[in-house]
Design a protein around this motif. Structure first.
Motif, PDB file in Angstrom:
ATOM      1  N   ASP A 145       0.838  -1.206   0.000  1.00 18.81           N
ATOM      2  CA  ASP A 145       0.000   0.000   0.000  1.00 18.81           C
ATOM      3  C   ASP A 145       0.873   1.256   0.000  1.00 18.81           C
ATOM      4  O   ASP A 145       0.672   2.181  -0.802  1.00 18.81           O
ATOM      5  CB  ASP A 145      -0.895   0.035   1.249  1.00 18.81           C
ATOM      6  CG  ASP A 145      -2.072  -0.919   1.167  1.00 18.81           C
ATOM      7  OD1 ASP A 145      -2.399  -1.373   0.050  1.00 18.81           O
ATOM      8  OD2 ASP A 145      -2.657  -1.224   2.220  1.00 18.81           O
ATOM      9  N   ARG A 146       1.827   1.281   0.920  1.00 17.10           N
ATOM     10  CA  ARG A 146       2.696   2.455   1.045  1.00 17.10           C
ATOM     11  C   ARG A 146       3.543   2.647  -0.202  1.00 17.10           C
ATOM     12  O   ARG A 146       3.794   3.782  -0.626  1.00 17.10           O
ATOM     13  CB  ARG A 146       3.580   2.319   2.293  1.00 17.10           C
ATOM     14  CG  ARG A 146       2.844   2.604   3.603  1.00 17.10           C
ATOM     15  CD  ARG A 146       3.804   2.650   4.771  1.00 17.10           C
ATOM     16  NE  ARG A 146       4.194   1.322   5.183  1.00 17.10           N
ATOM     17  CZ  ARG A 146       3.556   0.603   6.109  1.00 17.10           C
ATOM     18  NH1 ARG A 146       2.490   1.109   6.713  1.00 17.10           N
ATOM     19  NH2 ARG A 146       3.970  -0.601   6.440  1.00 17.10           N
ATOM     20  N   MET A 147       4.000   1.545  -0.779  1.00 14.64           N
ATOM     21  CA  MET A 147       4.801   1.645  -2.000  1.00 14.64           C
ATOM     22  C   MET A 147       3.991   2.261  -3.128  1.00 14.64           C
ATOM     23  O   MET A 147       4.461   3.171  -3.834  1.00 14.64           O
ATOM     24  CB  MET A 147       5.297   0.257  -2.412  1.00 14.64           C
ATOM     25  CG  MET A 147       6.101   0.246  -3.713  1.00 14.64           C
ATOM     26  SD  MET A 147       6.415  -1.421  -4.354  1.00 14.64           S
ATOM     27  CE  MET A 147       4.777  -1.822  -5.018  1.00 14.64           C
ATOM     28  N   LEU A 148       2.760   1.796  -3.313  1.00 14.90           N
ATOM     29  CA  LEU A 148       1.921   2.288  -4.406  1.00 14.90           C
ATOM     30  C   LEU A 148       1.500   3.733  -4.184  1.00 14.90           C
ATOM     31  O   LEU A 148       1.297   4.481  -5.143  1.00 14.90           O
ATOM     32  CB  LEU A 148       0.697   1.389  -4.575  1.00 14.90           C
ATOM     33  CG  LEU A 148       0.999  -0.063  -5.010  1.00 14.90           C
ATOM     34  CD1 LEU A 148      -0.286  -0.884  -5.065  1.00 14.90           C
ATOM     35  CD2 LEU A 148       1.707  -0.077  -6.361  1.00 14.90           C
ATOM     36  N   GLU A 149       1.401   4.134  -2.920  1.00 12.79           N
ATOM     37  CA  GLU A 149       1.047   5.520  -2.619  1.00 12.79           C
ATOM     38  C   GLU A 149       2.155   6.492  -3.040  1.00 12.79           C
ATOM     39  O   GLU A 149       1.896   7.685  -3.232  1.00 12.79           O
ATOM     40  CB  GLU A 149       0.775   5.674  -1.119  1.00 12.79           C
ATOM     41  CG  GLU A 149      -0.547   5.051  -0.673  1.00 12.79           C
ATOM     42  CD  GLU A 149      -0.659   4.966   0.840  1.00 12.79           C
ATOM     43  OE1 GLU A 149       0.272   5.444   1.541  1.00 12.79           O
ATOM     44  OE2 GLU A 149      -1.652   4.404   1.330  1.00 12.79           O
ATOM     45  N   PRO A 152       4.399   6.306  -9.322  1.00 13.07           N
ATOM     46  CA  PRO A 152       4.915   5.329 -10.290  1.00 13.07           C
ATOM     47  C   PRO A 152       6.365   4.920 -10.067  1.00 13.07           C
ATOM     48  O   PRO A 152       6.812   3.924 -10.624  1.00 13.07           O
ATOM     49  CB  PRO A 152       4.773   6.053 -11.630  1.00 13.07           C
ATOM     50  CG  PRO A 152       4.814   7.514 -11.275  1.00 13.07           C
ATOM     51  CD  PRO A 152       4.165   7.624  -9.933  1.00 13.07           C
ATOM     52  N   THR A 153       7.123   5.670  -9.259  1.00 10.50           N
ATOM     53  CA  THR A 153       8.516   5.293  -9.001  1.00 10.50           C
ATOM     54  C   THR A 153       8.764   5.211  -7.499  1.00 10.50           C
ATOM     55  O   THR A 153       8.100   5.904  -6.711  1.00 10.50           O
ATOM     56  CB  THR A 153       9.512   6.305  -9.607  1.00 10.50           C
ATOM     57  OG1 THR A 153       9.284   7.594  -9.028  1.00 10.50           O
ATOM     58  CG2 THR A 153       9.363   6.372 -11.119  1.00 10.50           C
ATOM     59  N   CYS A 154       9.687   4.374  -7.127  1.00  7.89           N
ATOM     60  CA  CYS A 154      10.048   4.250  -5.715  1.00  7.89           C
ATOM     61  C   CYS A 154      11.440   3.634  -5.603  1.00  7.89           C
ATOM     62  O   CYS A 154      11.961   3.072  -6.565  1.00  7.89           O
ATOM     63  CB  CYS A 154       9.033   3.377  -4.971  1.00  7.89           C
ATOM     64  SG  CYS A 154       9.193   1.602  -5.309  1.00  7.89           S
ATOM     65  N   ASP A 155      12.020   3.748  -4.413  1.00  7.52           N
ATOM     66  CA  ASP A 155      13.229   2.996  -4.093  1.00  7.52           C
ATOM     67  C   ASP A 155      12.752   1.754  -3.356  1.00  7.52           C
ATOM     68  O   ASP A 155      12.319   1.831  -2.196  1.00  7.52           O
ATOM     69  CB  ASP A 155      14.177   3.813  -3.219  1.00  7.52           C
ATOM     70  CG  ASP A 155      15.508   3.099  -2.987  1.00  7.52           C
ATOM     71  OD1 ASP A 155      15.517   1.855  -2.976  1.00  7.52           O
ATOM     72  OD2 ASP A 155      16.526   3.777  -2.811  1.00  7.52           O
ATOM     73  N   PHE A 156      12.810   0.624  -4.027  1.00  7.59           N
ATOM     74  CA  PHE A 156      12.237  -0.608  -3.494  1.00  7.59           C
ATOM     75  C   PHE A 156      12.889  -1.025  -2.176  1.00  7.59           C
ATOM     76  O   PHE A 156      12.226  -1.592  -1.301  1.00  7.59           O
ATOM     77  CB  PHE A 156      12.372  -1.728  -4.527  1.00  7.59           C
ATOM     78  CG  PHE A 156      11.663  -2.999  -4.161  1.00  7.59           C
ATOM     79  CD1 PHE A 156      10.289  -3.111  -4.300  1.00  7.59           C
ATOM     80  CD2 PHE A 156      12.376  -4.093  -3.681  1.00  7.59           C
ATOM     81  CE1 PHE A 156       9.629  -4.287  -3.960  1.00  7.59           C
ATOM     82  CE2 PHE A 156      11.728  -5.272  -3.346  1.00  7.59           C
ATOM     83  CZ  PHE A 156      10.354  -5.367  -3.484  1.00  7.59           C
ATOM     84  N   VAL A 157      14.180  -0.743  -2.018  1.00  3.38           N
ATOM     85  CA  VAL A 157      14.845  -1.113  -0.766  1.00  3.38           C
ATOM     86  C   VAL A 157      14.275  -0.310   0.391  1.00  3.38           C
ATOM     87  O   VAL A 157      13.932  -0.857   1.440  1.00  3.38           O
ATOM     88  CB  VAL A 157      16.370  -0.910  -0.874  1.00  3.38           C
ATOM     89  CG1 VAL A 157      17.037  -1.145   0.478  1.00  3.38           C
ATOM     90  CG2 VAL A 157      16.965  -1.849  -1.915  1.00  3.38           C
ATOM     91  N   LYS A 158      14.167   1.000   0.195  1.00  2.41           N
ATOM     92  CA  LYS A 158      13.702   1.862   1.284  1.00  2.41           C
ATOM     93  C   LYS A 158      12.217   1.708   1.569  1.00  2.41           C
ATOM     94  O   LYS A 158      11.767   1.815   2.717  1.00  2.41           O
ATOM     95  CB  LYS A 158      14.029   3.330   0.960  1.00  2.41           C
ATOM     96  CG  LYS A 158      15.518   3.644   0.974  1.00  2.41           C
ATOM     97  CD  LYS A 158      15.784   5.100   0.681  1.00  2.41           C
ATOM     98  CE  LYS A 158      17.263   5.449   0.825  1.00  2.41           C
ATOM     99  NZ  LYS A 158      18.125   4.674  -0.072  1.00  2.41           N
ATOM    100  N   GLU A 159      11.411   1.451   0.528  1.00  5.33           N
ATOM    101  CA  GLU A 159       9.963   1.392   0.708  1.00  5.33           C
ATOM    102  C   GLU A 159       9.444  -0.001   1.037  1.00  5.33           C
ATOM    103  O   GLU A 159       8.411  -0.134   1.690  1.00  5.33           O
ATOM    104  CB  GLU A 159       9.259   1.894  -0.564  1.00  5.33           C
ATOM    105  CG  GLU A 159       9.549   3.336  -0.923  1.00  5.33           C
ATOM    106  CD  GLU A 159       9.092   4.307   0.153  1.00  5.33           C
ATOM    107  OE1 GLU A 159       8.108   4.010   0.853  1.00  5.33           O
ATOM    108  OE2 GLU A 159       9.743   5.364   0.298  1.00  5.33           O
ATOM    109  N   VAL A 160      10.150  -1.046   0.566  1.00 10.40           N
ATOM    110  CA  VAL A 160       9.600  -2.399   0.704  1.00 10.40           C
ATOM    111  C   VAL A 160      10.603  -3.376   1.321  1.00 10.40           C
ATOM    112  O   VAL A 160      10.375  -3.915   2.400  1.00 10.40           O
ATOM    113  CB  VAL A 160       9.127  -2.944  -0.668  1.00 10.40           C
ATOM    114  CG1 VAL A 160       8.574  -4.369  -0.514  1.00 10.40           C
ATOM    115  CG2 VAL A 160       8.074  -2.030  -1.261  1.00 10.40           C
TER     116      VAL A 160
END
Length: 431
Positions: A145-149, A152-160
């Motif tokens: 949920d937080r990642m999708l919020e 369209p872009t994210c740092d997967f290590v920091k967010e997930v």
């Protein structure tokens, strides 16, 4: 001594012990490829006398497996179980009376080790973990949920990949959510002290003394925190791991305070940082291979192979040290009683004699008898939990994410011990 063919050239020796080498993956793997062919068991001697004790480097899978399983010949004590400079060992002895700042399951040999391991072993078996599968899935959904919020872009290590396994382990330990950021920071200082980004020090290059002081501070904070938690669980026991440790008896006596603190620390730290690295590694491989992501969305039976291959491919615990209890021959070299050895899991898990085309991420690889969890009596206590966490998270991701691709260059941590990605920029399309 200098003419001994068993001794590695200084440049290669420096590469093996330099944390920056593990942030530059392919050149390091190139070196291991050469060593497996030419000097599979070779001695590393410091260029500067007194900097660290000489040790034997083990790069072949078969030799690493032998050392891992023979716990009578190759001991976790009395030398440190993680590569350490002499300055760090002396600091630890002065501070704790031990070669290691933390005395935990990974440090002990028989007869202590099996008694301590038995205390929580049943808790981490699949049958018991099935009780908390629903809670883990809920945590996975909240993390996604937080990642999708984020958009369209994210740092997967920091967010997930970072926060998700941390939340799982903290829930198992009964650590409240508001204390999770503190636990994450302390873990990064414990395992990532060599990396300025992870340790939070802002220093690009720390001396061994500075690293060990940083780690010692983190250990002291951990010990104080878990002493309070243990007292709470003695006063009001629950069904979490913290209660098991707090109320455990060995030979009819409670665990000594230092051993109890070490038990908490190893569960709290090793239980999430390693899973984080494997999770990020899996996503990195899938983001670079859209076809494999599409196949996985269509056929979830492939997921177990993805999980296992990610653990091998990343090898988050990059080495452990052992001490020879007696004279022994290994890889054509004569090892003397008291000699120090490094089992390099990165090298062993990329041995083409065991893993054809080892640098390729192959979810269908079978068999996949990697050494990322170790082997024998010291095999990782939390291996079933790690696999469960990763499977559940990717089930949720596959349900809720349509496509994923790299949005920048991944970056690895600067660390000789526990390593993996510290940044993985992704572009994500929700399902």
């Amino acid at each position: 001594m200098a003419g001994d063919p068993a001794i590695l050239p200084t440049a290669i020796a420096k590469q093996i012990i330099d944390p920056h080498s593990y942030a530059s993956w392919d050149p390091l793997l190139d070196t291991f490829d050469t060593l497996r062919e030419t000097q599979p068991v070779a001695k590393i001697v410091p260029e500067q006398e007194g900097l660290f004790d000489p040790f034997w480097l083990i790069t072949r899978y078969d030799d690493a497996m032998r050392v891992s399983k023979d716990n009578a010949t190759f001991l976790n004590n009395p030398r440190p179980v993680v590569f350490s400079f002499k300055q760090a060992i002396e600091f630890s002895r002065a501070a704790t009376g031990s070669n290691m700042l933390v005395d935990s399951l990974v440090v002990f040999d028989a007869p202590v080790h099996p008694k301590y391991r038995k205390l929580t072993q049943d808790w981490f078996m699949p049958r018991n973990l099935a009780r908390i599968e629903g809670e883990i899935r809920a945590l996975a959904h909240r993390t996604v949920d937080r990642m999708l919020e984020q958009g369209p872009t994210c740092d997967f290590v920091k967010e997930v990949a970072g926060p998700y396994p941390l939340r799982v382990v903290m829930q198992i330990l009964g650590v409240p959510p508001e204390d999770e950021p503190r636990m994450q920071m302390l873990t990064q200082q414990l395992f990532g002290g060599q990396d300025a980004d992870l340790s939070g020090t802002g220093m690009a290059d720390m001396t061994p003394e500075q690293v060990v002081q940083l780690v010692a501070g983190a250990v002291k904070t951990f010990e104080d925190y878990f002493a309070d938690l243990a007292q709470q669980r003695r006063d009001n026991p629950t069904d979490d791991v913290a209660s098991v440790i707090a109320n455990a008896l060995v030979d009819g006596k409670p665990l000594p305070p230092r051993d109890m603190a070490g038990y908490y620390i190893i569960v709290a730290t090793a239980g999430h940082d390693t899973t984080s690295a494997s999770t990020a590694g899996a996503m990195q491989a899938l983001a670079k291979d859209p076809d494999q992501w599409a196949r996985l969305k269509a056929d979830r039976s492939l997921l177990s192979g993805v999980v296992e291959e990610a653990i091998r491919w990343t090898s988050p615990v990059q080495h452990f040290m052992r001490t020879a209890a007696e004279d022994v021959e290994l890889g054509g070299q004569q090892i003397k009683a008291g000699d120090w050895l490094m089992i390099n899991y990165v090298a062993a898990n990329h041995d083409p004699a065991q893993f054809p085309d080892p640098r390729r991420f192959d979810a269908s690889r079978s068999p996949n008898r990697h050494l990322a969890f170790g082997a024998g009596a010291h095999q990782c206590l939390g291996l079933h939990l790690a696999r469960l966490e990763m499977r559940i998270l990717f089930e949720v991701l596959l349900d809720r994410v349509n496509t994923v691709k790299l949005a920048g260059d991944p970056r690895r941590a600067t660390s000789t011990f526990v390593g993996g990605l510290k940044s993985l920029p992704l572009s994500i399309t929700p399902a």
